[in-house]
Design a protein around this motif. Structure first.
Motif, PDB file in Angstrom:
ATOM      1  N   UNK A 115      53.102  35.687  37.484  1.00  0.00           N
ATOM      2  CA  UNK A 115      52.306  36.670  36.725  1.00  0.00           C
ATOM      3  C   UNK A 115      52.164  36.242  35.274  1.00  0.00           C
ATOM      4  N   UNK A 116      53.221  35.666  34.717  1.00  0.00           N
ATOM      5  CA  UNK A 116      53.175  35.230  33.306  1.00  0.00           C
ATOM      6  C   UNK A 116      52.150  34.123  33.111  1.00  0.00           C
ATOM      7  N   UNK A 139      48.930  34.519  30.702  1.00  0.00           N
ATOM      8  CA  UNK A 139      48.841  33.695  29.492  1.00  0.00           C
ATOM      9  C   UNK A 139      47.855  32.538  29.610  1.00  0.00           C
ATOM     10  N   UNK A 140      47.150  32.438  30.703  1.00  0.00           N
ATOM     11  CA  UNK A 140      46.191  31.332  30.872  1.00  0.00           C
ATOM     12  C   UNK A 140      45.140  31.361  29.768  1.00  0.00           C
ATOM     13  N   UNK A 141      44.922  30.209  29.119  1.00  0.00           N
ATOM     14  CA  UNK A 141      44.005  30.120  27.987  1.00  0.00           C
ATOM     15  C   UNK A 141      42.734  29.364  28.374  1.00  0.00           C
ATOM     16  N   UNK A 142      41.601  29.726  27.776  1.00  0.00           N
ATOM     17  CA  UNK A 142      40.349  29.010  28.068  1.00  0.00           C
ATOM     18  C   UNK A 142      40.321  27.629  27.421  1.00  0.00           C
ATOM     19  N   UNK A 187      38.157  39.700  39.892  1.00  0.00           N
ATOM     20  CA  UNK A 187      38.416  39.271  38.517  1.00  0.00           C
ATOM     21  C   UNK A 187      39.763  39.796  38.045  1.00  0.00           C
ATOM     22  N   UNK A 188      40.523  38.954  37.380  1.00  0.00           N
ATOM     23  CA  UNK A 188      41.788  39.371  36.763  1.00  0.00           C
ATOM     24  C   UNK A 188      41.477  40.023  35.412  1.00  0.00           C
ATOM     25  N   UNK A 189      42.129  41.116  35.005  1.00  0.00           N
ATOM     26  CA  UNK A 189      43.307  41.752  35.600  1.00  0.00           C
ATOM     27  C   UNK A 189      42.988  42.884  36.589  1.00  0.00           C
ATOM     28  N   UNK A 190      41.677  43.149  36.842  1.00  0.00           N
ATOM     29  CA  UNK A 190      41.347  44.209  37.795  1.00  0.00           C
ATOM     30  C   UNK A 190      41.975  43.912  39.151  1.00  0.00           C
TER      31      UNK A 190
END
Length: 418
Positions: free
Chosen positions: A10-11, A15-18, A60-63
Motif C-alpha cells: 500500500x505504501x 507514494x508512487x511518483x510521476x 483508478x487509485x485511490x477510488x
C-alpha cells in the motif's frame, strides 16, 4: 522461468511518483499500476485471450484500492478460466446498466409526463411533476421500472400518507398511469399499484361544498366584501379564507389568543379537531397561525366593536357566548352560495389553490390546516416548525386573494386525470 515479481505494498502505491513518461509498477499475475506523467494512477491487467494480448482497465487509485484491484484481477482470471473474455463481459455489464438507466422509473415517468402534459391544464401538469420530484424520484427514480414491486410503491405512498392522505391517493393514481404506460411501451410487465387496493386509508367521505376555481373565488370574495349583514359576521367571513381554520375554531376565537403586533394567533390545541389525538403530555400546546397584514387589519377593525367581549366573534344576542355555528353558512346562503360554498369549504378552497395553483409545499399547507404532519423521522412537527416559510406562505396567499378580488388575470383550475 518467468521473473518472480514482488507484490506491491500500500505504501508503494500511495507514494508512487510521476515521471516524464508513463511507467508501470507490477504487482503480479498481470496486474500493474500505470502511473501517468500528470500523476494519475490507473490499475491495469494484462492477459491473453484467443492467442491475443489484451489489457483490461480495473479502475483508478485511490477510488480502487490495492486489495480491490486484486479482487478484480481474480474475478477476471475466473472468467478466463471459463473461456470468457473479461473485456466482453465488462462491455455486456455496461450495456445492461445503460439499458436499466434508460428504463428507470424516473426516465419513463418524465417521458410519460412530456407526452401527456400538453393535454392537461398548466397547473395540473406542474402539480404532477412536482409531486413526482418531491416524493417519488428520490426513493425509486433510479431503479429499473420493470423491477419495482407493490411493496416498493407502498413504501413511497406511506411516506406521503404521513403528510397528506389525499395527496397519497392522487400520487397512487399517477403512479398507476406511469406503470401502465411502461407496460404499453414494453418496459414493464404489469402495474403493481393494482395490488395496493385497500392498503391506504380511505379518503374522507364527508364533503363540504367549496368553491375552488380561482375565477369563482374572486366573485365569492367580492360578495363577502359587499355583505350587508352584521359587521361581526362579515369580518368572520373575510377572515375565514385568510386563516382557513375549521368554522368552530374560528367562531370560538378569543382575544387573549391573539398577538396582533407579532401577527400571530395561538389556537389552543384542545379546541381543535386534532384534540381527539392529543396525548396528555401535549395538552396546553397551541396551533400557531401566522397572520397576514390583511388578517391583522380585519381584526384591528373588529376589536373596536367586540374588544370588550371574551370572544372575537360573539353572538349577536350576547357577548358572553360565541357566534352561532350556523351564522356563517346562513350568511353564505343569503348571498346566493347555497349548495356551492360552506364555512368549512374555505379550507378546501385554500388547500386546493395553494397546492395546485401557487405550488406551495404540501407539508406547509397541511401544517397550517391543523393536520397532523410528521417529519422524515416520523415525529410530529411542533407549533413553530417552518414558521418563516409559513409566514411567507400566508402573506403570499393573502396578496393572491387581493389580486383575485381586484380582477387580476388568473389561471383557471382544471383537473385532468391524465
Amino acid at each position: 522461468m518467468p521473473k518472480r515479481i514482488t507484490p506491491l505494498s500500500d505504501t508503494q502505491v500511495r507514494n508512487a511518483k510521476p515521471k516524464e513518461k508513463e511507467h508501470k509498477l507490477m504487482d503480479g499475475y498481470g496486474l500493474f499500476l500505470l502511473v501517468t506523467p500528470t500523476g494519475g494512477k490507473l490499475w491495469r491487467l494484462d492477459y491473453r485471450f484467443d492467442g491475443k494480448r489484451k489489457t483490461l482497465a480495473l479502475g483508478t487509485y485511490p477510488a480502487v484500492s490495492l486489495s480491490d484491484a486484486r479482487k478484480r484481477r481474480d474475478e477476471a482470471k475466473a472468467l478466463l478460466a471459463n473461456d470468457i473474455d473479461p473485456s466482453d463481459a465488462n462491455k455486456a455489464k455496461k450495456a445492461s446498466r445503460l439499458e436499466a438507466g434508460a428504463n428507470s422509473f424516473e426516465v419513463v415517468a418524465r417521458e410519460w409526463h412530456t407526452k401527456f402534459a400538453p393535454t392537461w391544464s398548466p397547473s395540473h401538469a406542474v402539480w404532477v411533476l412536482r409531486r413526482l420530484e418531491q416524493y417519488v424520484f428520490p426513493d425509486i427514480g433510479t431503479r429499473p421500472i420493470a423491477e419495482l414491486k407493490a411493496p416498493d410503491v407502498l413504501k413511497v405512498l406511506r411516506r406521503i400518507e404521513a403528510v397528506a392522505l389525499e395527496t397519497a391517493h392522487r400520487v397512487k393514481f399517477v403512479l398507476g398511469q406511469v406503470f401502465r404506460y411502461a407496460v404499453g411501451s414494453g418496459r414493464a410487465e404489469r402495474d403493481p399499484t393494482a395490488d395496493l387496493k385497500g392498503l391506504l386509508p380511505p379518503r374522507s367521505q364527508k364533503h363540504h361544498a367549496a368553491i375552488t376555481d380561482p375565477k369563482e373565488v374572486a366573485g365569492l370574495l367580492r360578495a363577502i366584501d359587499g355583505f350587508n349583514g352584521t359587521f361581526t359576521v362579515k369580518s368572520a367571513l373575510q377572515l375565514a379564507p385568510l386563516v382557513f381554520l375549521r368554522p368552530g375554531e374560528l367562531r370560538q376565537a378569543e382575544w387573549t389568543e391573539f398577538d396582533l403586533e407579532a401577527g400571530e394567533w395561538n389556537v389552543p390545541i384542545e379546541r381543535m379537531k386534532l384534540k381527539l389525538r392529543v396525548k396528555e403530555d401535549r395538552k396546553g400546546e397551541k396551533h400557531l397561525v401566522p397572520l397576514s397584514a390583511q388578517a391583522v387589519a380585519i381584526l384591528k377593525d373588529l376589536h373596536g366593536l367586540t374588544g370588550q367581549s371574551r370572544y372575537v366573534f360573539p353572538s349577536a344576542r350576547s357577548f358572553a357566548r360565541p357566534m352561532s355555528n350556523m351564522a356563517l353558512n346562513a350568511a353564505l346562503n343569503r348571498m346566493g352560495f347555497k349548495g356551492e360554498m360552506t364555512a368549512h369549504g374555505f379550507r378546501a378552497l385554500a388547500r386546493t389553490i395553494l397546492d395546485e395553483v401557487l405550488q406551495c409545499r404540501i407539508d406547509l399547507v397541511e401544517h397550517q390546516l391543523g393536520h397532523a404532519v410528521r417529519d422524515p423521522n416520523g415525529r410530529a412537527y411542533n407549533r413553530t416548525a417552518h414558521l418563516p416559510e409559513r409566514r411567507k406562505m400566508m402573506q403570499t396567499w393573502a396578496d393572491y386573494l387581493d389580486g383575485l378580488k381586484a380582477g387580476a388575470k388568473v389561471i383557471p383550475l382544471k383537473r385532468s386525470e391524465g
